[in-house]
Design an enzyme around this catalytic site. Structure first.
Site, PDB file in Angstrom:
ATOM      1  NE  ARG A 325      13.866 125.895  66.406  1.00 15.47           N
ATOM      2  CZ  ARG A 325      14.441 124.831  65.879  1.00 15.47           C
ATOM      3  NH1 ARG A 325      15.270 124.973  64.848  1.00 15.47           N
ATOM      4  NH2 ARG A 325      14.227 123.622  66.362  1.00 15.47           N
ATOM      5  CG  ASP A 373      10.296 120.436  61.957  1.00 13.74           C
ATOM      6  OD1 ASP A 373      10.581 121.366  61.186  1.00 13.74           O
ATOM      7  OD2 ASP A 373      11.144 119.651  62.409  1.00 13.74           O
TER       8      ASP A 373
HETATM    9  N1  CMX Z   1       6.962 110.381  69.280  1.00 14.36           N
HETATM   10  C1  CMX Z   1       7.154 109.111  69.720  1.00 14.36           C
HETATM   11  N2  CMX Z   1       8.274 108.683  70.310  1.00 14.36           N
HETATM   12  C2  CMX Z   1       9.223 109.604  70.517  1.00 14.36           C
HETATM   13  C3  CMX Z   1       9.080 110.945  70.139  1.00 14.36           C
HETATM   14  C4  CMX Z   1       7.890 111.315  69.481  1.00 14.36           C
HETATM   15  N3  CMX Z   1       7.694 112.552  69.027  1.00 14.36           N
HETATM   16  N4  CMX Z   1      10.198 111.607  70.469  1.00 14.36           N
HETATM   17  C5  CMX Z   1      11.025 110.709  71.030  1.00 14.36           C
HETATM   18  N5  CMX Z   1      10.436 109.495  71.053  1.00 14.36           N
HETATM   19  C6  CMX Z   1      11.012 108.227  71.496  1.00 14.36           C
HETATM   20  C7  CMX Z   1      12.256 107.947  70.667  1.00 14.36           C
HETATM   21  O1  CMX Z   1      11.933 107.369  69.422  1.00 14.36           O
HETATM   22  C8  CMX Z   1      13.014 107.021  71.590  1.00 14.36           C
HETATM   23  O2  CMX Z   1      12.430 105.734  71.499  1.00 14.36           O
HETATM   24  P1  CMX Z   1      13.349 104.412  71.561  1.00 14.36           P
HETATM   25  O3  CMX Z   1      13.911 104.422  72.935  1.00 14.36           O
HETATM   26  O4  CMX Z   1      12.375 103.316  71.311  1.00 14.36           O
HETATM   27  O5  CMX Z   1      14.388 104.561  70.524  1.00 14.36           O
HETATM   28  C9  CMX Z   1      12.682 107.579  72.962  1.00 14.36           C
HETATM   29  O6  CMX Z   1      11.485 108.342  72.805  1.00 14.36           O
HETATM   30  C10 CMX Z   1      13.761 108.506  73.526  1.00 14.36           C
HETATM   31  O7  CMX Z   1      14.046 109.503  72.569  1.00 14.36           O
HETATM   32  P2  CMX Z   1      14.550 110.962  73.031  1.00 14.36           P
HETATM   33  O8  CMX Z   1      15.841 110.758  73.742  1.00 14.36           O
HETATM   34  O9  CMX Z   1      13.483 111.686  73.752  1.00 14.36           O
HETATM   35  O10 CMX Z   1      14.726 111.685  71.668  1.00 14.36           O
HETATM   36  P3  CMX Z   1      15.954 111.604  70.643  1.00 14.36           P
HETATM   37  O11 CMX Z   1      16.981 112.577  71.047  1.00 14.36           O
HETATM   38  O12 CMX Z   1      16.404 110.200  70.448  1.00 14.36           O
HETATM   39  O13 CMX Z   1      15.256 112.058  69.274  1.00 14.36           O
HETATM   40  C11 CMX Z   1      13.836 113.395  67.951  1.00 14.36           C
HETATM   41  C12 CMX Z   1      14.855 113.385  69.072  1.00 14.36           C
HETATM   42  C13 CMX Z   1      13.513 114.816  67.552  1.00 14.36           C
HETATM   43  C14 CMX Z   1      14.433 112.679  66.734  1.00 14.36           C
HETATM   44  C15 CMX Z   1      12.547 112.661  68.446  1.00 14.36           C
HETATM   45  O14 CMX Z   1      11.977 113.400  69.495  1.00 14.36           O
HETATM   46  C16 CMX Z   1      11.540 112.440  67.340  1.00 14.36           C
HETATM   47  O15 CMX Z   1      11.639 111.429  66.622  1.00 14.36           O
HETATM   48  N6  CMX Z   1      10.541 113.380  67.165  1.00 14.36           N
HETATM   49  C17 CMX Z   1       9.592 113.276  66.080  1.00 14.36           C
HETATM   50  C18 CMX Z   1      10.229 113.732  64.762  1.00 14.36           C
HETATM   51  C19 CMX Z   1      10.470 115.231  64.774  1.00 14.36           C
HETATM   52  O16 CMX Z   1       9.620 116.035  65.102  1.00 14.36           O
HETATM   53  N7  CMX Z   1      11.676 115.625  64.361  1.00 14.36           N
HETATM   54  C20 CMX Z   1      12.022 117.048  64.194  1.00 14.36           C
HETATM   55  C21 CMX Z   1      12.991 117.580  65.249  1.00 14.36           C
HETATM   56  C22 CMX Z   1      13.369 119.018  64.969  1.00 14.36           C
HETATM   57  C23 CMX Z   1      14.171 119.105  63.704  1.00 14.36           C
HETATM   58  O17 CMX Z   1      15.296 118.587  63.658  1.00 14.36           O
HETATM   59  O18 CMX Z   1      13.671 119.637  62.719  1.00 14.36           O
END
Ligand code: CMX
Length: 449
Positions: A325, A373
């Protein structure tokens, strides 16, 4: 064959498949759950069913078995456009069939009748403080529509076979009305309440563009945007919440209001406003008089990470590569004269070159690549939709299509009240000590007696 008749035929075909799976194969094991999945948000646990879309970690989303380019190529196009109408996509999402032009014309006609929003909804929105977040307004508008829910009104008359027909009625009304409500919120908040009437000669995307005072070209932006944001299988927060709330037989308005409240979280849909906020703050801080460089971006990304914040627009719970996307929107930018040379687009492209490396070095995110996003706000900004707290509302208009199609099918196939089982920390510790839970074992508390 019209939309409802096509859907009825599809439902009649699907019902025996679901019945047989439950009756003959109900005890076949398809997954197991580990302690980190129970504590860590049920990641990757296979316990939801939908045929509307499927998200492959490597390939990305398929709507009804089709990739994004295949979907855009297959659907009938809006007049004078390379993009399909949202109405034709709605037919496709609900039925899995590519509609003929005649079928699209029927949906277009019906959409126009259904898109009329009762005046009291606007009154409720006008009564809210003007600085309310537009997502709160959109969610409230869904609740204001609830009083006319056909499903709620007919609940005592329906049975398990017929219930879907009223969910379908509400779902169809909701998807037709939500862009009109979103445009109203936009005009109320950012254009001094100068409202624009619906133009019944236009399709949904074109009408939305017109209602928010946009250009010809934005019509395709709206069509593309709403389709791309529609569905991402069932497990994401907005889709899952809508499905969960509807599983209690709450009507589509209650269900989608709840789904929108989940979409409004910064880890989910609100990330699109966060991306713009991050990028503009970066511009302000680092490149007031100079061109941005990769080194500046690297520094800014580390600043965010070292402050314990997430980099918005990057990472995903399922995807393990760049979100298609994101790529679809990037390609739109690259082929649009003006947009491809826009400074903000160039900056976002530069961030795309740097952020995955920084996130990989940081070592936490399982997926360092951009999601939907990271790119969507740039396009809105370019066309003059600069009020970035509105961006999640646009996501919500698109997402309605996917979740409303899903709950129509939930009722058609009689999916059950959702009610997973919880356990206690004591139980987890015992099972950790024992090397796993003996399946069929009594709960720890009972066993100890
Ligand atoms: N920046 C910094 N740290 C990140 C990160 C990012 N973009 N993405 C993941 N991490 C961190 C997580 O916070 C987590 O840290 P902790 O272990 O300290 O809790 C670790 O990496 C592992 O996370 P993950 O398994 O890779 O990702 P999750 O499945 O837990 O979360 C998501 C997925 C999208 C919430 C996360 O990648 C994130 O917070 N991204 C930034 C926000 C974002 O762009 N959200 C939009 C997603 C799409 C949508 O739904 O619209």
């Amino acid at each position: 064959m019209a939309l409802k008749e096509t859907l009825q035929r599809k439902i009649d075909e699907a019902r025996p498949r679901t019945k047989r799976l439950v009756e003959e194969f109900g005890k076949v094991v398809i997954d197991q759950v580990t302690i980190d999945q129970a504590i860590g948000g049920a990641r990757d646990v296979r316990c939801l069913v939908t045929d509307i879309s499927y998200l492959d970690p490597q390939e990305g989303i398929r709507f009804r078995g089709k990739t994004i380019p295949e979907t855009f190529a297959a659907l009938p196009k809006a007049p004078g456009s390379d993009y399909p109408t949202v109405e034709s996509f709605w037919f496709f999402l609900l039925t899995g069939e590519i509609p003929t032009q005649t079928q699209v014309d029927e949906v277009l006609k019906e959409w126009k009748v259904r898109q009329q929003v009762p005046q009291h909804v606007f009154d409720v929105l006008r009564a809210m403080p003007r600085d309310s977040h537009p997502m709160a307004m959109l969610s409230v508008a869904m609740l204001a529509l609830q009083k006319d829910s056909k499903f709620a009104h007919n609940y005592h008359k329906v049975n398990k076979t017929s219930a879907w027909e009223y969910v379908y009625e509400d779902a169809y009304d909701l998807v037709a009305r939500i862009p009109v409500i979103a445009a109203f919120i936009y005009n109320l908040k950012y254009r001094d309440d100068k409202q624009v009437a619906i133009d019944p000669s236009l399709d949904m995307g074109a009408n939305f563009a017109r209602m928010i005072g946009q250009t010809e070209q934005y019509k395709d932006v709206a069509r593309m945007y709403f389709v791309l944001h529609s569905d991402h299988e069932s497990g994401n927060v907005s889709a899952h919440t809508t499905h969960l709330v509807h599983s209690a037989l709450s009507d589509p308005y209650y269900s989608y209001s709840a789904g929108l409240n989940g979409l409004a979280g910064p880890l989910h849909g609100l990330a699109n406003q966060e991306v713009l906020d991050w990028t503009l703050k970066f511009q302000e801080k680092y490149c007031k008089d100079v061109e941005p460089t990769k080194e500046m971006i690297r520094l800014a990304l580390w600043e965010t990470l070292n402050a314990g914040q997430v980099v918005p627009g990057y990472g995903h719970a399922v995807l393990r590569k760049t979100d298609p996307r994101y790529m679809a929107q990037r390609e739109f930018c690259l082929k649009t004269p003006g947009l491809k040379d826009d400074p903000l687009f160039k900056l976002v492209s530069l961030i795309f070159e740097v952020a995955p490396g920084v996130l990989a070095e940081h070592g936490k995110a399982k997926n360092p690549w951009p999601n939907v996003d990271a790119q969507s706000g740039v396009i809105q900004w370019y066309y003059g939709v600069k009020e970035w707290d509105f961006y999640t509302v646009l996501f919500g208009v698109g997402r309605a299509l996917g979740v409303m199609a899903n709950i129509t099918w939930d009722r058609a196939l009689g999916y059950a009240l959702e009610r997973p089982k919880s356990v206690t920390t004591d139980m987890l510790e015992k099972w950790a000590h024992d090397g796993g839970r003996e399946l069929g074992a009594k709960p720890v508390a009972a066993a100890a007696k």
